[in-house]
Each structure stands twice: as structure tokens, then as C-alpha cells.
Design a protein around this motif. Structure first.
Motif, short mmCIF file in Angstrom:
data_model
loop_
_atom_site.label_atom_id
_atom_site.label_comp_id
_atom_site.label_asym_id
_atom_site.label_seq_id
_atom_site.Cartn_x
_atom_site.Cartn_y
_atom_site.Cartn_z
N GLU A 227 -0.17 -5.46 11.45
CA GLU A 227 0.64 -4.47 12.16
C GLU A 227 -0.03 -4.12 13.48
N LEU A 228 0.77 -4.08 14.54
CA LEU A 228 0.29 -3.72 15.87
C LEU A 228 0.91 -2.39 16.28
N ASP A 229 0.09 -1.54 16.93
CA ASP A 229 0.62 -0.25 17.38
C ASP A 229 1.39 -0.41 18.69
N GLU A 230 1.82 0.73 19.27
CA GLU A 230 2.64 0.67 20.48
C GLU A 230 1.89 0.11 21.68
N HIS A 231 0.55 0.02 21.59
CA HIS A 231 -0.26 -0.55 22.67
C HIS A 231 -0.61 -2.02 22.41
N GLY A 232 -0.09 -2.56 21.30
CA GLY A 232 -0.39 -3.95 20.97
C GLY A 232 -1.74 -4.16 20.32
N GLU A 233 -2.33 -3.10 19.77
CA GLU A 233 -3.62 -3.20 19.10
C GLU A 233 -3.44 -3.24 17.59
N SER A 238 -4.47 -2.74 8.32
CA SER A 238 -3.07 -3.14 8.07
C SER A 238 -2.93 -4.61 7.75
N ASP A 239 -3.92 -5.42 8.07
CA ASP A 239 -3.71 -6.86 7.93
C ASP A 239 -3.84 -7.31 6.48
N THR A 240 -2.94 -8.22 6.10
CA THR A 240 -2.87 -8.75 4.75
C THR A 240 -2.80 -10.27 4.80
N TYR A 241 -3.05 -10.91 3.65
CA TYR A 241 -2.92 -12.36 3.57
C TYR A 241 -2.37 -12.73 2.20
N GLN A 242 -1.86 -13.97 2.08
CA GLN A 242 -1.31 -14.43 0.81
C GLN A 242 -2.42 -15.11 0.01
N ALA A 243 -2.85 -14.43 -1.04
CA ALA A 243 -3.98 -14.88 -1.85
C ALA A 243 -3.48 -15.68 -3.05
N ALA A 244 -4.42 -16.10 -3.90
CA ALA A 244 -4.09 -16.88 -5.09
C ALA A 244 -3.01 -16.20 -5.91
N ASN A 245 -2.15 -17.03 -6.51
CA ASN A 245 -1.01 -16.55 -7.31
C ASN A 245 -0.01 -15.78 -6.46
N HIS A 246 0.00 -16.06 -5.16
CA HIS A 246 0.94 -15.45 -4.21
C HIS A 246 0.79 -13.93 -4.13
N GLN A 247 -0.40 -13.45 -4.39
CA GLN A 247 -0.65 -12.02 -4.22
C GLN A 247 -0.77 -11.68 -2.74
N THR A 248 -0.37 -10.47 -2.37
CA THR A 248 -0.60 -9.94 -1.03
C THR A 248 -1.80 -9.02 -1.09
N LEU A 249 -2.90 -9.40 -0.43
CA LEU A 249 -4.13 -8.63 -0.46
C LEU A 249 -4.50 -8.19 0.95
N HIS A 250 -5.23 -7.09 1.05
CA HIS A 250 -5.74 -6.65 2.34
C HIS A 250 -6.89 -7.56 2.77
N TYR A 251 -6.88 -7.91 4.03
CA TYR A 251 -7.90 -8.79 4.57
C TYR A 251 -9.22 -8.04 4.73
N THR A 252 -10.30 -8.61 4.18
CA THR A 252 -11.63 -7.99 4.29
C THR A 252 -12.66 -8.97 4.84
N GLY A 253 -12.20 -10.10 5.38
CA GLY A 253 -13.12 -11.12 5.87
C GLY A 253 -13.56 -10.87 7.30
#
Length: 464
Positions: A227-233, A238-253
Motif C-alpha cells: 500500500e502506498l500513501d498519498e505521497h507515493g510512499e 502494509s506489504d504482503t506476499y503469497q506464501a506456502a499454501n497460498h497464505q497471505t503473510l506480512h513481509y518481514t524480509g
């Protein structure tokens, strides 16, 4: 796109350099050849502004063949000023246009290095031939900048039971990437979602079901969203990725600049946010999916992906032996035997759980009364989703477009009939593959309004 801020670049061939400020063309002296046991090819380029760089090129590797085990590809590793940017997996003698991201570059002079990666190339004696080399830099004033700035860097797959540590050079190779922009829940915010097409998936949905339910045997998945705010940041967390078994997880990498680093880490090409694979894929995400098109539209506009798809099926033994009876079995036959089409439909009411209704396409030929159905024998292989959806219908070998007399739509019940009506509004992109596995001309472009019910479950929507 503002051409004045794009940078084009030096292309070195036969010891010469060409520098231009408009869209670049191939150097007239010929092609670049990247070979094992030969010096790396170095190409200088100048970036007028700091920004995100994109590399356009055309590449071929005579002596490689994606359909032949042990001869699948040759790999070129690409570096910018000594920084490892991406691997390019090249297969076949026919030059293919490819577009890669290079990440952020500063204003000034840079060096692009092309290295033959013998350690990960199944054919280490091949020569990779490159022409039409071009680098374009997008800065903050370009509308494409945000899309490139947050695009994920994708690492290959090294699942031990699936092959070598360089298995992405021989199977399930990343082919294309793209982005989509949607409004976020917060007013003024947007969500950037990135997706990827692989040549196949070694796990997950079986091959006949892929053809029936998805209209191809490539694997298409969303990989990362932010997700980007009104300034494009980036909105923190907010960022997520499609993990094993098609889970949606928050990105921590980890990030490289603003680019998250993800790795293909399952047999069906789901992601991990911890990276340990030696191969790196940084495909350009500039393409997007036009409204009203199925995801396979990106394959249609890059027709070479169908050839790679078919060659992988052949090499992996997933194509049944030709016979007069092949059309009546659910196993996948030569992929040139299929009508590739897309359907747009809406199901009234809830259509999930163990009982639902789907839609299948039917094709009747001029030579008989048999209706060939996209779902073959399994109702669960009909189309459940209510978005423009691709499917295929297997036809007898040798069928041409002139042999197709009628196309019909069919309401298919899974479990207990819920009595839900299905409204079909469009059929599109009806084509066969050519002898060289490329999409032929499309003949199917029907729009209308047909409602399928328990009392009236089928309708002919196109006739010759």
C-alpha cells in the motif's frame, strides 16, 4: 511516458560503442555474443537522472532447446557496476524480446556486464546472442517510476527434492511479470500488486485441470502487494506476499533499496521472504493487465510463452501418446489440439463451498454431432470464478478453425445443485496454436446476455 527523460545507451558490438538519447536500436555492426571461457561483455551507458533502470534486449541461444532434457537453456548473469542485477535464462535459436529491471542507478556513467553463467547453464558451450540492447532510466517524474521502485526481486527455486540448486534454469522458470493498481481502503492511498508467470508448476493443480480450469499449463500467481500513501510512499507494515499454501503473510524480509527480496520456495511457486537461492530474476513489472482481460492476456501479448509452456510439457512427459481416442480422455494431448478461449460470466448468489455451479465451453465440429467440453469428465474442472476466465477445449488432432461449427456454454453442477443462475456475457480470444506452438488468429468475439438455469443449462452462443 516522457521520452525526454528516458536514457538510452551505449551498445557495444564488434568493439564499437553507440550512444543515443532517443529510443535505441541494435548496433549496426551486429550482435553481442556472450560465451563461456570468453571475456565478459561490458557495455557502458549514461544515465542523465537517478532512477530505476530497465533493460530491453533480444536474446537467442542456438544449441539449446527447452523441450530437450540436458539442453534446456544457457544463462547470462547481468551486473551493473559490479552489482549482481539479474539472471536471464535463454532457450532456443529464435531471438526473443525480453525486458528486465536493473534496480536503482545514480546519474552518470555506468557499466553493464554480461557474464556467461556456466555453473547454472545446462548447455555450457552455447553462445548467447544478444541484439537490440537498450537501457532506459525512469526518474521520479515518470509515472512508471513508482511501479518499478517497489517491484520485488525474485530469487529462483532450490527445493532439494525438485532438482539442483539451479533448478530454475530447467523447470518452472519465471517468464513474465506485471503490476496492477487498485484503490486502498484509506482514501487517497493505492495498492500495488505484482504478479508473475512461470513456465509450469511442478506441484499444485494437475495438468489436465490446469488446461480446463485455467486455459494453460503455465503457473500465474500474485507474488507481492504494497500500500502506498498519498505521497507515493510505502505504508509501513502494509506489504504482503503469497506464501506456502497460498497464505497471505506480512513481509518481514530484507529490502534492496525499496525492492523486497522474495524466493520461489514451493513446488507450486509460492513465496518465502528469506532468500538463499543463487539465481536471481528481476523481470520488468512495467506491463499491466487491461480491464476486462483474463490474466492470460499477458501470454497472448508475449506469444513465445506458449512455446515454452508446450516444450516443458513435452520434456516432462506430461503429454499423452497420440491416438484416435486422445480427445475423449482427460489427459493432456498435444497442446496444439486445443481451442484457447475466455469466458465472462456472473453467478447469482453464493457460489462457494462444497456445492457450486460452474461453466464449461462446448465445441461442435462440422464433421459430426459430438460436443467437446472444456471440463472433460470432471465437474470440478468447470469455471467457478466470476472474472474473465481462460479455458481450453480439447479437439481431435488436425482440427482447424474452419472445422469449428458452433461454440456453446454449459452450466455444470458440483455437489448439490444450488439452483443459482449463471449469466454469460462474453466469449473472446478463441484461437488454436500454430505448428510452432504460437497463438493463431482469433475468431471468437461474442458478446450478449445468456442466462443458464437448471431448466435451461446450455446455450449455443456462436455459429459459423
Amino acid at each position: 511516458m516522457r521520452i525526454g527523460r528516458m536514457l538510452t545507451v551505449a551498445v557495444i558490438a564488434a568493439g564499437c560503442a553507440l550512444v543515443a538519447n532517443g529510443p535505441a536500436t541494435a548496433h549496426p555492426a551486429g550482435t553481442i555474443q556472450v560465451r563461456n571461457h570468453k571475456p565478459d561483455v561490458r557495455v557502458p551507458f549514461v544515465s542523465r537522472h537517478a532512477g530505476e533502470a530497465v533493460l530491453d534486449l533480444r536474446a537467442a541461444a542456438p544449441g539449446t532447446d527447452w523441450a530437450t532434457r540436458g539442453a534446456e537453456s544457457a544463462v547470462v548473469s547481468i551486473f551493473v557496476d559490479g552489482r549482481y542485477a539479474a539472471d536471464l535464462v535463454v532457450s532456443g535459436a529464435q531471438p526473443l524480446a525480453r525486458q528486465l529491471a536493473l534496480g536503482r542507478v545514480a546519474a552518470g556513467v555506468h557499466t553493464l556486464k554480461l557474464h556467461f553463467a556456466a555453473d547454472r547453464s545446462p548447455v555450457d558451450r552455447a553462445s548467447v546472442r544478444i541484439d537490440r540492447l537498450r537501457v532506459t532510466t525512469y526518474d521520479k517524474r515518470d509515472p512508471e517510476y513508482q511501479v518499478l521502485r517497489f517491484a520485488p526481486i525474485m530469487y529462483g527455486r532450490n527445493v532439494p527434492e525438485l532438482g539442483s540448486r539451479f533448478q530454475s534454469a530447467t523447470t518452472d522458470v519465471p517468464l513474465l511479470a506485471w503490476h496492477e493498481v487498485t484503490p486502498a481502503a484509506t482514501p487517497g492511498h493505492t495498492v500495488l500488486t505484482y504478479s508473475l508467470i512461470w513456465s509450469n508448476e511442478d506441484g499444485g493443480t494437475n495438468t489436465p485441470a490446469l488446461m480446463a480450469r485455467w486455459g494453460r499449463t503455465t503457473d500465474i500467481e500474485w507474488t507481492y502487494a504494497v500500500e502506498l500513501d498519498e505521497h507515493g510512499e510505502r505504508v509501513p507494515g502494509s506489504d504482503t506476499y503469497q506464501a506456502a499454501n497460498h497464505q497471505t503473510l506480512h513481509y518481514t524480509g530484507a529490502y534492496e533499496g525499496d525492492h523486497p527480496r522474495l524466493e520461489t520456495c514451493t513446488s507450486n511457486n509460492n513465496m518465502c521472504d528469506v532468500v538463499d537461492d543463487p539465481m536471481r530474476f528481476f523481470l520488468s513489472t512495467l506491463p499491466t493487465l487491461p480491464a476486462g482481460q483474463p490474466r492470460e492476456h499477458l501470454m497472448d501479448t508475449n506469444p513465445w510463452t506458449y512455446r515454452i509452456m508446450a516444450e516443458e510439457m513435452t520434456r516432462e512427459g506430461k503429454i499423452e501418446i497420440p491416438s484416435p481416442y486422445a480427445v475423449s480422455t482427460p489427459e493432456v494431448s498435444d497442446q496444439r489440439n486445443y481451442l484457447y478461449a475466455a469466458v465472462s460470466k456472473t453467478t447469482q448468489g453464493v457460489n462457494s463451498g462444497s456445492s457450486w455451479v460452474g461453466v464449461a465451453l462446448g465445441v461442435k465440429l462440422t464433421s459430426g454431432d459430438t460436443v467437446h467440453l472444456s471440463h472433460h469428465v470432471d465437474p470440478a474442472w468447470s469455471i467457478q470464478r466470476d472474472v474473465p476466465a481462460a479455458t481450453t477445449v480439447e479437439l481431435p488432432a488436425g482440427t482447424t478453425l474452419d472445422d469449428i461449427a458452433a461454440v456453446s456454454v454449459h452450466r455444470i453442477v458440483v455437489g448439490t445443485d444450488t439452483a443459482a443462475p449463471v449469466q454469460v456475457t462474453a466469449l473472446s480470444r478463441g484461437f488454436l496454436l500454430s505448428e510452432s506452438y504460437l497463438p493463431g488468429s482469433s475468431f471468437l468475439n461474442w458478446t450478449g446476455n445468456v442466462t443458464l438455469t437448471p431448466e435451461s443449462p446450455s446455450a449455443v452462443v456462436w455459429t459459423r
